[in-house]
Scaffold this motif. Structure first.
Motif, PDB file in Angstrom:
ATOM      1  N   LEU A 107       1.070  -1.077  -0.151  1.00 48.38           N
ATOM      2  CA  LEU A 107      -0.402   0.368  -0.003  1.00 48.38           C
ATOM      3  C   LEU A 107       0.871   1.599   0.016  1.00 48.38           C
ATOM      4  N   ASN A 108       1.879   1.538   0.787  1.00 52.54           N
ATOM      5  CA  ASN A 108       3.000   2.153   0.995  1.00 52.54           C
ATOM      6  C   ASN A 108       3.580   2.314  -0.613  1.00 52.54           C
ATOM      7  N   ARG A 109       3.876   1.413  -0.749  1.00 52.29           N
ATOM      8  CA  ARG A 109       4.638   1.810  -2.543  1.00 52.29           C
ATOM      9  C   ARG A 109       3.977   2.362  -3.042  1.00 52.29           C
ATOM     10  N   PHE A 110       3.006   1.120  -3.664  1.00 51.07           N
ATOM     11  CA  PHE A 110       1.377   1.814  -4.232  1.00 51.07           C
ATOM     12  C   PHE A 110       1.323   3.190  -4.228  1.00 51.07           C
ATOM     13  N   GLY A 111       0.935   4.133  -2.724  1.00 54.51           N
ATOM     14  CA  GLY A 111       0.566   5.121  -2.905  1.00 54.51           C
ATOM     15  C   GLY A 111       2.361   5.771  -2.989  1.00 54.51           C
ATOM     16  N   VAL A 112       3.480   5.674  -3.203  1.00 54.70           N
ATOM     17  CA  VAL A 112       4.577   7.051  -3.682  1.00 54.70           C
ATOM     18  C   VAL A 112       4.191   6.644  -4.796  1.00 54.70           C
ATOM     19  N   GLN A 113       3.588   5.758  -5.589  1.00 53.92           N
ATOM     20  CA  GLN A 113       3.566   5.871  -6.881  1.00 53.92           C
ATOM     21  C   GLN A 113       3.037   7.082  -7.795  1.00 53.92           C
ATOM     22  N   VAL A 114       1.888   6.992  -6.589  1.00 51.91           N
ATOM     23  CA  VAL A 114       0.209   7.327  -7.145  1.00 51.91           C
ATOM     24  C   VAL A 114       0.626   8.618  -7.224  1.00 51.91           C
ATOM     25  N   VAL A 115       1.700   9.066  -5.902  1.00 51.15           N
ATOM     26  CA  VAL A 115       1.796  10.475  -5.272  1.00 51.15           C
ATOM     27  C   VAL A 115       2.234  10.923  -7.112  1.00 51.15           C
ATOM     28  N   ARG A 116       3.195  10.621  -7.443  1.00 47.15           N
ATOM     29  CA  ARG A 116       3.785  10.929  -8.490  1.00 47.15           C
ATOM     30  C   ARG A 116       2.648  11.046  -9.814  1.00 47.15           C
ATOM     31  N   LEU A 117       1.651  10.356  -9.852  1.00 49.75           N
ATOM     32  CA  LEU A 117       0.747  10.399 -11.432  1.00 49.75           C
ATOM     33  C   LEU A 117      -0.062  11.756 -11.869  1.00 49.75           C
ATOM     34  N   LYS A 118       0.237  12.143 -12.589  1.00 51.76           N
ATOM     35  CA  LYS A 118      -0.091  13.137 -13.817  1.00 51.76           C
ATOM     36  C   LYS A 118      -1.832  12.191 -14.942  1.00 51.76           C
ATOM     37  N   PRO A 119      -2.254  12.943 -15.063  1.00 49.42           N
ATOM     38  CA  PRO A 119      -3.426  13.229 -14.146  1.00 49.42           C
ATOM     39  C   PRO A 119      -3.685  12.027 -12.719  1.00 49.42           C
ATOM     40  N   ILE A 120      -4.587  12.127 -11.995  1.00 44.82           N
ATOM     41  CA  ILE A 120      -5.131  11.091 -11.554  1.00 44.82           C
ATOM     42  C   ILE A 120      -6.837  10.516 -11.847  1.00 44.82           C
ATOM     43  N   TYR A 121      -6.609   9.662 -12.544  1.00 46.53           N
ATOM     44  CA  TYR A 121      -7.760   8.917 -12.097  1.00 46.53           C
ATOM     45  C   TYR A 121      -7.940   8.206 -10.934  1.00 46.53           C
ATOM     46  N   GLU A 122      -9.198   8.416 -10.326  1.00 51.80           N
ATOM     47  CA  GLU A 122      -9.394   7.912  -9.323  1.00 51.80           C
ATOM     48  C   GLU A 122      -9.677   5.736  -8.944  1.00 51.80           C
TER      49      GLU A 122
END
Length: 155
Positions: A107-122
């Motif tokens: 969850l933490n490793r995945f979350g780090v990648q999510v922060v770097r995304l542009k744009p974010i599609y939930e």
């Protein structure tokens, strides 16, 4: 507020292979904290150079650079190849839970990648997270009680 001189300038060295945007972001953050003028910003950037980058800088004509924005533009043009590519939302489908990795660590490793995304599609983020999980009771519960956001999964 007066900052100690030891806080001036990013604590990095740029040799020509690092991510130049990461360097400029660190430098910009430091500039916001310390204030100052273009000449100070240019000197802060120059202080990070070593090796071939320093040689490139020395080869520029005296008086060629008059503003920090001009310096940053020249720098970006010269080292554009070093820019880390922007991660796209679908890139998170490459993040998979490792065998033996806890759900929390994944969850933490995945979350780090999510922060770097542009744009974010939930919805895509949620689907990628669930798809990347190893089959276990928690992943099966996520499939049964579908979360709408990554924040819901974290909770």
């Amino acid at each position: 507020m007066v900052l100690p001189t030891t806080s001036l300038g990013p604590k990095v060295s740029f040799t020509g292979v690092e991510d130049l945007e990461a360097l400029l972001t660190a430098l910009h953050t430091q500039m916001m904290l310390t204030g100052g003028y273009d000449v100070v910003y240019c000197k802060m950037l120059m202080s990070t150079f070593s090796g071939a980058v320093l040689e490139w800088f020395i080869s520029l004509l005296d008086g060629h650079i008059t503003t920090f924005d001009q310096f940053a533009t020249l720098f970006r043009e010269k080292y554009l190849v070093n820019k880390t590519p922007t991660r796209l939302s679908y890139d998170v489908f490459d993040v998979k839970q490792y065998q033996g990795e806890s759900v929390k660590d994944y969850l933490n490793r995945f979350g780090v990648q999510v922060v770097r995304l542009k744009p974010i599609y939930e919805a895509m983020i949620v689907h990628a997270f669930v798809k990347g999980m190893l089959p276990r009771p928690f992943s099966e519960s996520l499939l049964r009680f579908y979360s709408k956001t990554f924040t819901e999964i974290r909770h």
